[in-house]
Design a protein around this motif. Structure first.
Motif, PDB file in Angstrom:
ATOM      1  N   GLU A 181       1.708  -6.639   7.879  1.00 25.50           N
ATOM      2  CA  GLU A 181       0.623  -7.481   8.386  1.00 25.50           C
ATOM      3  C   GLU A 181       0.684  -8.863   7.736  1.00 25.50           C
ATOM      4  OE1 GLU A 181      -3.172  -5.736   7.834  1.00 25.50           O
ATOM      5  OE2 GLU A 181      -2.760  -3.963   9.054  1.00 25.50           O
ATOM      6  N   ILE A 215       5.973  -4.088  13.442  1.00 34.04           N
ATOM      7  CA  ILE A 215       6.120  -2.635  13.347  1.00 34.04           C
ATOM      8  C   ILE A 215       7.591  -2.284  13.422  1.00 34.04           C
ATOM      9  CG2 ILE A 215       5.450  -0.422  14.348  1.00 34.04           C
ATOM     10  CD1 ILE A 215       3.119  -1.893  15.705  1.00 34.04           C
ATOM     11  N   ASN A 240       2.151  -1.495   4.759  1.00 31.19           N
ATOM     12  CA  ASN A 240       1.581  -0.154   4.675  1.00 31.19           C
ATOM     13  C   ASN A 240       2.197   0.758   5.718  1.00 31.19           C
ATOM     14  OD1 ASN A 240      -0.306   0.023   7.175  1.00 31.19           O
ATOM     15  ND2 ASN A 240      -0.793  -1.972   6.251  1.00 31.19           N
ATOM     16  N   VAL A 241       2.005   2.038   5.523  1.00 28.96           N
ATOM     17  CA  VAL A 241       2.477   3.063   6.458  1.00 28.96           C
ATOM     18  C   VAL A 241       1.252   3.815   6.959  1.00 28.96           C
ATOM     19  CG1 VAL A 241       3.857   5.149   6.756  1.00 28.96           C
ATOM     20  CG2 VAL A 241       4.713   3.283   5.322  1.00 28.96           C
ATOM     21  N   GLN A 242       0.980   3.710   8.263  1.00 27.09           N
ATOM     22  CA  GLN A 242      -0.202   4.363   8.819  1.00 27.09           C
ATOM     23  C   GLN A 242       0.115   5.723   9.421  1.00 27.09           C
ATOM     24  OE1 GLN A 242      -2.289   1.684  11.437  1.00 27.09           O
ATOM     25  NE2 GLN A 242      -2.475   0.085   9.871  1.00 27.09           N
ATOM     26  N   ASN A 243       1.377   6.036   9.518  1.00 28.25           N
ATOM     27  CA  ASN A 243       1.808   7.368   9.932  1.00 28.25           C
ATOM     28  C   ASN A 243       3.158   7.613   9.279  1.00 28.25           C
ATOM     29  OD1 ASN A 243       3.876   6.142  11.640  1.00 28.25           O
ATOM     30  ND2 ASN A 243       2.211   5.640  13.041  1.00 28.25           N
ATOM     31  N   GLN A 244       3.785   8.682   9.589  1.00 24.35           N
ATOM     32  CA  GLN A 244       5.055   9.024   8.940  1.00 24.35           C
ATOM     33  C   GLN A 244       6.264   8.548   9.739  1.00 24.35           C
ATOM     34  OE1 GLN A 244       5.085  10.295   5.842  1.00 24.35           O
ATOM     35  NE2 GLN A 244       2.862   9.995   6.032  1.00 24.35           N
ATOM     36  N   GLU A 249       0.817  -1.197   0.000  1.00 20.18           N
ATOM     37  CA  GLU A 249       0.000   0.000   0.000  1.00 20.18           C
ATOM     38  C   GLU A 249       0.859   1.260   0.000  1.00 20.18           C
ATOM     39  OE1 GLU A 249      -2.917  -0.160   3.065  1.00 20.18           O
ATOM     40  OE2 GLU A 249      -3.708  -2.117   2.408  1.00 20.18           O
ATOM     41  N   PHE A 309       4.171  -0.851   8.799  1.00 15.16           N
ATOM     42  CA  PHE A 309       3.433  -1.983   9.348  1.00 15.16           C
ATOM     43  C   PHE A 309       3.439  -3.129   8.337  1.00 15.16           C
ATOM     44  CE2 PHE A 309       1.340   0.058  12.977  1.00 15.16           C
ATOM     45  CZ  PHE A 309       1.607   1.390  12.704  1.00 15.16           C
ATOM     46  N   THR A 368       0.620  -7.809   3.862  1.00 18.60           N
ATOM     47  CA  THR A 368       0.407  -6.428   3.438  1.00 18.60           C
ATOM     48  C   THR A 368       1.440  -5.520   4.095  1.00 18.60           C
ATOM     49  OG1 THR A 368      -1.973  -6.853   3.320  1.00 18.60           O
ATOM     50  CG2 THR A 368      -1.275  -4.555   3.252  1.00 18.60           C
TER      51      THR A 368
END
Length: 295
Positions: free
Chosen positions: A223, A283, A213-217, A173, A221, A211
């Motif tokens: 998964e 993480i 993805n980056v949920q913040n800067q 993502e 993550f 998966t």
């Protein structure tokens, strides 16, 4: 500050099991009021309930502390044992391995030789796991795009997935997520977690989804989700504890090693039961893009 309007006051002491007064449960009415016997009895029961809640909360804290202390003691004992075992077992194992190869030179018995050598290699790997769990080497870090490490791991595990009739899906993502890590150690963690997911989903219709993805800067993550039976609630708190395993031939060291590696990288591993299956979340901290980024 405010002006208190107290026309009527009813207070009931909250005593702990050791007889100490913890506080009071109070009922206040701004107007003069005569509390009924039923209201007084209700406050008494409420006081007893509060006392039990406080006792249980304190007990849970002590139990959690004792549990953590027990885990530290296990790790300390494991460290002492593994250092001695590695030295005492490796040398005789090498000698036995040599004799086995010599004794089974007869081509007719190669099958038995291979079985013995395979089991000895497994024992040697177990010794390595003991050492890694208690005396992990410092990470040899470099800059990588985590997508590349995850992609390489998934490709490596495809044969394992095929053997278990499990379908593995991979999605990114984010195009790039730079990390400063020990490549071999992170891949070791991902291989271990994927292997567990594949084995958990290893039935008809088994699926594993990976998966990134980056949920913040600040963090990336990873998964790993399977559609297996999930982790029993009664043991989910013990996941990663050395020597604890739900597998018949498991040592409980794989996840312990993985958690230690990720902690050394200032990250975390989290486990979550889903409606159908388990989600493992790795993480890791993000870093700014550097010249010489590895691909």
């Amino acid at each position: 500050m405010y002006e208190a309007r107290i026309g009527s006051y009813l207070g009931m002491p909250v005593y702990l099991s050791n007889g100490k007064l913890f506080g009071t449960v109070c009922a206040i009415d701004p107007e003069p009021y005569a509390f009924t016997e039923q209201e007084i009895e209700t406050i008494k029961r409420l006081s007893s309930v509060v006392s039990v809640i406080i006792e249980n909360a304190g007990k849970s804290s002590y139990d959690e502390f004792d549990d953590k202390l027990m885990r530290l003691e296990k790790l300390s004992l494991l460290g002492q044992l593994s250092a001695g075992l590695a030295h005492e077992l490796r040398n005789p194992m090498q000698s036995v391995r040599g004799f086995v190869q010599f004794l089974f030179e007869d081509q007719k018995h190669n099958h038995f030789r291979d079985i013995v050598l395979s089991e000895m290699d497994r024992m040697n790997q177990l010794i390595n796991d003991f050492l890694m769990a208690t005396q992990p080497t410092a990470p040899k870090r470099d800059y990588y795009n985590i997508n590349d490490l995850v992609s390489e791991t998934v490709d490596f595990m495809k044969n394992e997935a095929t053997l278990h009739n499990v379908d593995v899906a991979l999605s990114f993502e984010v195009k790039k997520a730079n990390v400063h890590v020990d490549k071999s150690q992170i891949k070791q963690v991902l291989i271990n977690l994927m292997k567990n997911a594949i084995e958990a989903a290893g039935a008809e219709g088994g699926k594993v989804k990976v998966t990134v993805n980056v949920q913040n800067q600040q963090e990336v993550f990873i998964e790993i989700v399977d559609n297996g039976p999930g982790i029993p609630v009664s043991i989910i708190g013990r996941i990663g504890e050395p020597f604890f395993s739900t597998k018949d031939e498991g040592t409980g060291l794989g996840l312990s090693i993985s958690q230690r590696i990720i902690q050394e990288h200032n990250g975390a591993i989290q486990f979550e039961n889903l409606v159908a299956g388990t989600k493992v979340l790795v993480i890791l901290p993000l870093v700014e893009e550097e010249e010489g980024l590895k691909y």
